[in-house]
Design a protein around this motif. Structure first.
Motif, PDB file in Angstrom:
ATOM      1  N   LEU A   1       0.849  -1.203   0.000  1.00 46.23           N
ATOM      2  CA  LEU A   1       0.000   0.000   0.000  1.00 46.23           C
ATOM      3  C   LEU A   1       0.880   1.245   0.000  1.00 46.23           C
ATOM      4  CD1 LEU A   1      -2.675  -0.791   2.774  1.00 46.23           C
ATOM      5  CD2 LEU A   1      -2.970  -1.007   0.306  1.00 46.23           C
ATOM      6  N   PRO A   2       0.337   2.385  -0.470  1.00 43.21           N
ATOM      7  CA  PRO A   2       1.096   3.634  -0.342  1.00 43.21           C
ATOM      8  C   PRO A   2       1.408   3.894   1.133  1.00 43.21           C
ATOM      9  CG  PRO A   2      -0.807   3.954  -1.744  1.00 43.21           C
ATOM     10  CD  PRO A   2      -0.952   2.600  -1.154  1.00 43.21           C
ATOM     11  N   GLU A   3       2.520   4.563   1.395  1.00 42.49           N
ATOM     12  CA  GLU A   3       3.014   4.744   2.767  1.00 42.49           C
ATOM     13  C   GLU A   3       1.977   5.365   3.705  1.00 42.49           C
ATOM     14  OE1 GLU A   3       4.539   5.552   0.021  1.00 42.49           O
ATOM     15  OE2 GLU A   3       6.588   4.757   0.044  1.00 42.49           O
ATOM     16  N   ASP A   4       1.306   6.433   3.237  1.00 45.52           N
ATOM     17  CA  ASP A   4       0.348   7.099   4.129  1.00 45.52           C
ATOM     18  C   ASP A   4      -0.857   6.201   4.418  1.00 45.52           C
ATOM     19  OD1 ASP A   4      -0.407   7.399   1.486  1.00 45.52           O
ATOM     20  OD2 ASP A   4      -1.379   9.332   1.795  1.00 45.52           O
ATOM     21  N   ASP A   5      -1.235   5.397   3.430  1.00 45.79           N
ATOM     22  CA  ASP A   5      -2.357   4.465   3.650  1.00 45.79           C
ATOM     23  C   ASP A   5      -1.971   3.383   4.663  1.00 45.79           C
ATOM     24  OD1 ASP A   5      -3.858   5.889   1.927  1.00 45.79           O
ATOM     25  OD2 ASP A   5      -3.791   4.460   0.262  1.00 45.79           O
ATOM     26  N   GLN A   6      -0.711   2.968   4.615  1.00 51.04           N
ATOM     27  CA  GLN A   6      -0.239   1.982   5.609  1.00 51.04           C
ATOM     28  C   GLN A   6      -0.412   2.534   7.022  1.00 51.04           C
ATOM     29  OE1 GLN A   6       3.749   0.342   5.050  1.00 51.04           O
ATOM     30  NE2 GLN A   6       3.589   0.733   2.868  1.00 51.04           N
ATOM     31  N   VAL A   7      -0.086   3.813   7.169  1.00 54.43           N
ATOM     32  CA  VAL A   7      -0.204   4.452   8.488  1.00 54.43           C
ATOM     33  C   VAL A   7      -1.674   4.529   8.909  1.00 54.43           C
ATOM     34  CG1 VAL A   7       0.112   6.637   9.734  1.00 54.43           C
ATOM     35  CG2 VAL A   7       1.941   5.750   8.307  1.00 54.43           C
ATOM     36  N   LEU A   8      -2.535   4.952   7.988  1.00 53.80           N
ATOM     37  CA  LEU A   8      -3.964   5.082   8.318  1.00 53.80           C
ATOM     38  C   LEU A   8      -4.557   3.731   8.719  1.00 53.80           C
ATOM     39  CD1 LEU A   8      -5.304   7.538   5.553  1.00 53.80           C
ATOM     40  CD2 LEU A   8      -4.214   8.068   7.711  1.00 53.80           C
ATOM     41  N   VAL A   9      -4.234   2.713   7.939  1.00 58.30           N
ATOM     42  CA  VAL A   9      -4.758   1.364   8.210  1.00 58.30           C
ATOM     43  C   VAL A   9      -4.242   0.847   9.557  1.00 58.30           C
ATOM     44  CG1 VAL A   9      -4.528  -1.044   7.418  1.00 58.30           C
ATOM     45  CG2 VAL A   9      -5.210   0.718   5.816  1.00 58.30           C
ATOM     46  N   THR A  10      -2.958   1.074   9.820  1.00 57.71           N
ATOM     47  CA  THR A  10      -2.372   0.620  11.093  1.00 57.71           C
ATOM     48  C   THR A  10      -3.046   1.328  12.270  1.00 57.71           C
ATOM     49  OG1 THR A  10      -0.276   0.288   9.968  1.00 57.71           O
ATOM     50  CG2 THR A  10      -0.196   0.312  12.368  1.00 57.71           C
ATOM     51  N   LEU A  11      -3.207   2.639  12.131  1.00 53.28           N
ATOM     52  CA  LEU A  11      -3.832   3.401  13.223  1.00 53.28           C
ATOM     53  C   LEU A  11      -5.280   2.967  13.451  1.00 53.28           C
ATOM     54  CD1 LEU A  11      -2.523   7.026  12.483  1.00 53.28           C
ATOM     55  CD2 LEU A  11      -1.945   5.614  14.471  1.00 53.28           C
ATOM     56  N   TYR A  12      -5.991   2.729  12.381  1.00 53.03           N
ATOM     57  CA  TYR A  12      -7.416   2.414  12.505  1.00 53.03           C
ATOM     58  C   TYR A  12      -7.658   0.977  12.977  1.00 53.03           C
ATOM     59  CZ  TYR A  12     -12.384   2.200  11.379  1.00 53.03           C
ATOM     60  OH  TYR A  12     -13.750   2.044  11.458  1.00 53.03           O
ATOM     61  N   TYR A  13      -7.008   0.033  12.328  1.00 54.18           N
ATOM     62  CA  TYR A  13      -7.292  -1.375  12.636  1.00 54.18           C
ATOM     63  C   TYR A  13      -6.432  -1.944  13.759  1.00 54.18           C
ATOM     64  CZ  TYR A  13     -10.159  -1.443   8.442  1.00 54.18           C
ATOM     65  OH  TYR A  13     -11.140  -1.184   7.518  1.00 54.18           O
ATOM     66  N   TYR A  14      -5.193  -1.511  13.840  1.00 52.52           N
ATOM     67  CA  TYR A  14      -4.311  -2.077  14.876  1.00 52.52           C
ATOM     68  C   TYR A  14      -4.384  -1.266  16.159  1.00 52.52           C
ATOM     69  CZ  TYR A  14      -0.294  -4.076  17.235  1.00 52.52           C
ATOM     70  OH  TYR A  14       0.502  -4.702  18.161  1.00 52.52           O
ATOM     71  N   GLU A  15      -4.323   0.059  16.044  1.00 48.88           N
ATOM     72  CA  GLU A  15      -4.233   0.928  17.215  1.00 48.88           C
ATOM     73  C   GLU A  15      -5.602   1.421  17.683  1.00 48.88           C
ATOM     74  OE1 GLU A  15      -1.853   1.217  19.113  1.00 48.88           O
ATOM     75  OE2 GLU A  15      -2.091   3.095  20.205  1.00 48.88           O
ATOM     76  N   ASN A  16      -6.657   1.038  16.935  1.00 54.91           N
ATOM     77  CA  ASN A  16      -8.040   1.403  17.290  1.00 54.91           C
ATOM     78  C   ASN A  16      -8.254   2.904  17.471  1.00 54.91           C
ATOM     79  OD1 ASN A  16      -8.982  -1.254  17.300  1.00 54.91           O
ATOM     80  ND2 ASN A  16      -8.315  -1.572  19.420  1.00 54.91           N
TER      81      ASN A  16
END
Lengths: 191, 149
Positions: free
Chosen positions: A132-147
Motif C-alpha cells: 500500500l502507499p506509505e500514508d495508507d499503511q499508516v492510516l490502516v495501522t492506526l485504525y485497525y491495529y491501534e483502534n
C-alpha cells in the motif's frame, strides 16, 4: 484508565519529574517507530524520527491540552515530522490508482505462497500492507491495529474525516485484493 | 464498523509492529535530560531577584543619609537616663556594676538611642527582604538540581 495513567505521568513531567517521561517513551515507542518506518522506510531514519518525536513531545508537553488521547497527539507529531522530512526529500506518495504491483512483487508473493501456504498468514498480511502507499499503511495501522477513531486519525493526519474514511475503505479493498491474489480462496476461509 | 470491516480489523491485529533498538529509551531519556538541563540553566539565568540591585543601592543611600542627618542634626547622645528599648538595656548593664564596660556600652547605646525607631524598622525590613531573597534564590537552584537528577 489508559488516559488516566498517561495523564498521571504527564502531570508528573509537567511538575518537573523528567524521569516520569520514560514511562511514555516505553509505552509508545513501538507504534511511533512503526509509523515512522512505514513512512520513511529506512530503520535508521525511523529511529531518529521516533527519537525526535519524543523530544518534541517533551518540549511541548505543556501545550498538550488533554482534549484528545495522548497517543493521538504523539502520533500527530510523528506523522507531521515524517511528512516534513519526506517533503524535504521531495518524495511524494503515490495514490492507490497510480501504483502498479510489479511482476517481481507478484513473484515474491507466489514464492511466499508456495513456501508457507496456510501456516503463516502474517507474512502475507504484512506483505500486502507493504504494497500500500506509505500514508495508507499508516492510516490502516492506526485504525485497525491501534483502534484510533476516524476523528482521531483526522487529527493526526490533517486530512478531513471523510477523506480518511475513503482512504481507509480503499486501502482495505486493495489489501483484500492483494491477499486474494496471494492466497486465492484460502484467505476467505480465514475470514 | 460493518462485518467485513470488523473481520478485517481482527485480521489486522496480526500485522508486524516493529521495535526500535533495545537502548531506545536510554537514548531518548539522555537527550531529554540534556534538554531539561538546558531549560533549567535558562530558568536560572532568567531568575530575577525579589529586590533589584538598584533598589538595594537606593535603600542603602537612604539609610546612610538618615544616619548622617541624625548625627549632624546635633542630637545629644542619651546618658542612660532616657526611656526606650536601648535605655532599658543600658540600665540593666548598669546593674552589673561593670563600670568600664558600662561606660563604653553607654556611649555606644547613646548613639543608637538617638536614632528614631523608623530607621530600625527600615533596617530590619531590608534585612528580612534580603534574607528572603537569598533563600528563594537558593531554593530555586536546589529544586532545579533535583529535577534534573
Amino acid at each position: 484508565m489508559n488516559k488516566t495513567e498517561d495523564q498521571y505521568y504527564i502531570d508528573a513531567v509537567r511538575k518537573g519529574n523528567v524521569q516520569a517521561f520514560s514511562y511514555l517513551v516505553e509505552k509508545y515507542q513501538k507504534l511511533v517507530y512503526t509509523l515512522a518506518l512505514k513512512l520513511l522506510k529506512k530503520p535508521e531514519d525511523a529511529e531518529e524520527m521516533a527519537q525526535d518525536t519524543f523530544i518534541k513531545a517533551y518540549q511541548k508537553i505543556d501545550t498538550y491540552e488533554g482534549k484528545s488521547k495522548f497517543s493521538t497527539w504523539l502520533y500527530s507529531i510523528t506523522y507531521n515530522g515524517c511528512i516534513s522530512e519526506l517533503r524535504k526529500r521531495r518524495i511524494e506518495f503515490k495514490s492507490l490508482d497510480d501504483r502498479q504491483i510489479s511482476d517481481q512483487d507478484e513473484q515474491k508473493m507466489h514464492d511466499y505462497y508456495r513456501e508457507t501456504k496456510k501456516e503463516d498468514q502474517e507474512k502475507y498480511l504484512n506483505l500486502a500492507l507493504e504494497r500500500l502507499p506509505e500514508d495508507d499503511q499508516v492510516l490502516v495501522t492506526l485504525y485497525y491495529y491501534e483502534n484510533q477513531s476516524m476523528d482521531e486519525i483526522s487529527l493526526i493526519s490533517g486530512l478531513t474525516v471523510s477523506n480518511v474514511k475513503i482512504k481507509i475503505h480503499r486501502a482495505r479493498k486493495k489489501m483484500h485484493e492483494l491477499l486474494h491474489e496471494m492466497l486465492h480462496e484460502e484467505i476467505y476461509s480465514l475470514l | 464498523m460493518n462485518k467485513l470491516d470488523k473481520q478485517f480489523g481482527e485480521m489486522m491485529k496480526g500485522i508486524r509492529i516493529d521495535a526500535p533498538s533495545s537502548d531506545f529509551t536510554v537514548k531518548v531519556m539522555s537527550r531529554i535530560q540534556a534538554e531539561a538541563a538546558v531549560q533549567q540553566r535558562h530558568l536560572l539565568q532568567d531568575y530575577q531577584p525579589v529586590i533589584s540591585k538598584k533598589t538595594w543601592i537606593i535603600l542603602f543611600i537612604a539609610f546612610v543619609l538618615l544616619m548622617v542627618y541624625i548625627t549632624v542634626s546635633g542630637t545629644e547622645p542619651a546618658s542612660g537616663t532616657g526611656t526606650g528599648f536601648w535605655s532599658a538595656i543600658s540600665g540593666s548593664v548598669d546593674k552589673l556594676r561593670m563600670e568600664e564596660v558600662s561606660s563604653i556600652w553607654q556611649k555606644g547605646m547613646g548613639i543608637f538611642s538617638s536614632v528614631p525607631s523608623i530607621a530600625y524598622l527600615i533596617l530590619t525590613a531590608s534585612l528580612a527582604l534580603w534574607t528572603l531573597d537569598s533563600f528563594l534564590a537558593r531554593f530555586k537552584h536546589q529544586a532545579s538540581e533535583l529535577h534534573v537528577n
